[in-house]
Motif scaffolding. Structure first.
Motif, short mmCIF file in Angstrom:
data_model
loop_
_atom_site.label_atom_id
_atom_site.label_comp_id
_atom_site.label_asym_id
_atom_site.label_seq_id
_atom_site.Cartn_x
_atom_site.Cartn_y
_atom_site.Cartn_z
N HIS A 255 0.81 -1.22 0.00
CA HIS A 255 0.00 0.00 0.00
C HIS A 255 0.85 1.27 0.00
CE1 HIS A 255 -3.60 -2.37 0.63
NE2 HIS A 255 -3.07 -2.93 1.71
N ALA A 256 2.15 1.13 -0.27
CA ALA A 256 3.05 2.28 -0.21
C ALA A 256 2.76 3.30 -1.31
CB ALA A 256 4.50 1.82 -0.30
N HIS A 257 2.00 2.90 -2.34
CA HIS A 257 1.72 3.82 -3.45
C HIS A 257 0.64 4.85 -3.10
CE1 HIS A 257 -1.39 0.73 -3.70
NE2 HIS A 257 -2.13 1.61 -4.34
N LEU A 258 -0.10 4.62 -2.03
CA LEU A 258 -1.19 5.53 -1.69
C LEU A 258 -0.65 6.87 -1.19
CD1 LEU A 258 -3.59 3.09 0.20
CD2 LEU A 258 -3.98 4.13 -2.04
N PRO A 259 -1.28 7.98 -1.57
CA PRO A 259 -0.87 9.28 -1.01
C PRO A 259 -0.97 9.25 0.51
CG PRO A 259 -2.41 9.57 -2.83
CD PRO A 259 -2.39 8.10 -2.52
N ALA A 260 0.00 9.84 1.18
CA ALA A 260 0.04 9.77 2.64
C ALA A 260 0.49 11.10 3.22
CB ALA A 260 0.97 8.66 3.10
N ARG A 261 0.05 11.35 4.44
CA ARG A 261 0.48 12.54 5.17
C ARG A 261 0.50 12.22 6.67
NH1 ARG A 261 -3.88 17.09 4.39
NH2 ARG A 261 -4.85 15.87 2.74
N VAL A 262 1.28 13.00 7.40
CA VAL A 262 1.27 12.92 8.85
C VAL A 262 0.36 14.04 9.34
CG1 VAL A 262 2.64 13.07 10.96
CG2 VAL A 262 3.59 11.96 8.92
N VAL A 263 -0.60 13.69 10.19
CA VAL A 263 -1.60 14.67 10.61
C VAL A 263 -1.41 15.04 12.07
CG1 VAL A 263 -3.32 13.86 8.97
CG2 VAL A 263 -3.27 12.89 11.25
N TYR A 264 -1.76 16.27 12.35
CA TYR A 264 -1.78 16.80 13.70
C TYR A 264 -3.08 17.59 13.83
CZ TYR A 264 3.20 15.91 13.06
OH TYR A 264 4.39 15.32 12.77
N PRO A 265 -3.48 17.94 15.03
CA PRO A 265 -4.59 18.90 15.13
C PRO A 265 -4.31 20.13 14.29
CG PRO A 265 -4.15 17.97 17.27
CD PRO A 265 -3.08 17.45 16.35
N ARG A 266 -5.36 20.68 13.69
CA ARG A 266 -5.33 21.80 12.73
C ARG A 266 -5.01 21.34 11.31
NH1 ARG A 266 -5.37 26.94 15.06
NH2 ARG A 266 -5.25 26.89 17.32
#
Length: 442
Positions: A255-266
């Motif tokens: 699943h490494a091809h999926l767009p990804a981000r690290v999320v925080y509040p805001r």
């Protein structure tokens, strides 16, 4: 305005305050602050039906009033007692769990969810408007529910997902047509029916169950089945830390091809996920370590985990303390405090601080937090730590308050400032008693 459907077992079942619950709650606060319209998928069970029937029999409202459902829903979500099973033996807990599973599996809600999973679509329930202005009082543990405009009531949804994963049955289905985004709090197992333009975003918290030696193979397979079902439908992945992202790519490279981000509040979800740097050009990730009294997050386990990882930029210490800051909310706690408890907590706090100091890289910080208003646990403990570790210095409280942006000035006026940090009190800040100090390593 973006319409977002939230599918979260941590929020959609009777309250169980775990790490996922707190992170998801803060993330939703950020989304609500951006003006998005949030809908929470809530499981209804036999217990909810009984509460609704009892409310109808009281005849305080018209028989067709939806306020009856809203009151029953809030009472249903507030009923869990997280301390009930703590004193029970292992055998008693297993028997109780088996009994609850059998009760659930023969309920009308469970059967209806099973039939829907097989493809027998029932008409979707109208979303229940969250008219909080009609409620005189909302308990503190449920105030996050005010963030939602509506509740989507689904019979037996979360109860069926475990059985479906264990016995390899079709996953529970949800009709998400009409929503712009479906936010799935993994490892919730669900099959989503959606419009062509609807995006599915899966929030991945951690992958500990995949490599936890304390878990059985059956529990690991159950976790993986729940996680994989939702991720297979995802248009985007969101992670709670850079470490979680890297571990996911190691353990689930398919699943490494999926767009990804690290999320925080805001975090904003109405924008496309930014590209993630490849391993060759990736910058050094920032690590946040949470140190608390929860057994699965004990300091020994964290130190072992960090032996092969870079040192931390920030260590957040949720210090064991006497809890005197909560006495306004729980006045009986002061009578349950045993003689010598303060001395024990002072020793524990010093040990946690000393051992956490080894995790911080040069230039990194320690955030020391207690829910106590006692000086020995707060300012005195911080000064003692700095005396033992001269490489650390106390960050000026005025500087640490700037992270609150536009609220910094109001916070500084309300909280009590000392040379060591900030003290919040029920009278001045309207919160429990908290102490926060930030220490920086040279």
């Amino acid at each position: 305005m973006t319409s977002i459907l939230i599918i979260s077992e941590a929020l959609g079942e009777p309250n169980h305050k775990r790490g996922i619950f707190h992170f998801t709650r803060e993330l939703l606060r950020s989304l609500a602050a951006e003006g998005h319209e949030l809908t929470l998928l809530v499981e209804t069970t036999r217990r909810y039906r009984k509460l609704r029937k009892r409310q109808q029999q009281s005849r305080l409202f018209a028989a067709n009033s939806r306020l009856i459902e809203l009151l029953a829903l809030y009472r249903f979500l507030d009923e869990a007692d997280m301390n009930a099973s703590a004193s029970r033996s292992g055998l008693r807990q297993r028997v109780d769990w088996l009994r609850s599973r059998l009760t659930v599996s023969v309920s009308a809600e469970y059967c209806r969810c099973f039939l829907r999973a097989l493809g027998f679509w029932f008409p979707r329930h109208d979303a229940l408007e969250n008219r909080t202005e009609c409620l005189e009082y909302i308990p503190p543990d449920l105030r996050h529910l005010r963030l939602f405009r509506k509740f989507l009531l689904e019979p037996g949804f979360y109860s069926y997902q475990d059985s479906s994963a264990f016995f390899r049955l079709p996953p529970p289905r949800i009709d998400a047509r009409g929503y712009d985004i479906v936010l799935i709090d993994t490892p919730t197992r669900v099959a989503v029916r959606r419009d062509a333009g609807t995006r599915v975003i899966c929030v991945v918290h951690d992958l500990l169950p995949l490599t936890d030696l304390k878990l059985s193979d059956a529990a690991t397979r159950l976790f993986l089945s729940r996680l994989a079902t939702s991720i297979a439908q995802a248009d985007e992945l969101a992670f709670v830390s850079n470490y979680s992202l890297e571990r996911f790519r190691e353990l689930m490279p398919q699943h490494a091809h999926l767009p990804a981000r690290v999320v925080y509040p805001r975090t904003r979800f109405d924008e496309a996920a930014p590209p993630i740097a490849t391993a060759a050009g990736a910058a050094r990730p920032s690590f946040v370590v949470i140190v608390s009294a929860e057994p699965r997050k004990n300091l020994d386990a964290l130190i072992r985990a960090f032996r092969r990882l870079p040192q931390a930029d920030l260590v957040v210490i949720d210090a064991p303390c006497t809890g005197t800051g909560t006495w306004r909310r729980n006045p009986d706690a002061k009578w349950r405090m045993r003689p010598g408890a303060l001395e024990i907590r002072l020793k524990d706090q010093a040990e946690v601080l000393d051992r956490a100091a080894g995790l911080v890289k040069p230039g990194g910080r320690i955030a020391y937090i207690t829910c106590s208003v006692l000086q020995p646990e707060n300012g005195d403990q911080v000064r003692g730590f700095v005396a033992r570790h001269p490489e650390f210095s106390i960050q000026p409280p005025d500087q640490t308050a700037t992270v609150l942006w536009d609220k910094a000035e109001a916070f500084a006026e309300a909280a009590l400032k000392s040379d060591e940090g900030w003290l919040m009190t029920p009278r001045r800040t309207g919160t429990d008693g908290f102490f926060v100090s930030v220490l920086k390593k040279a």
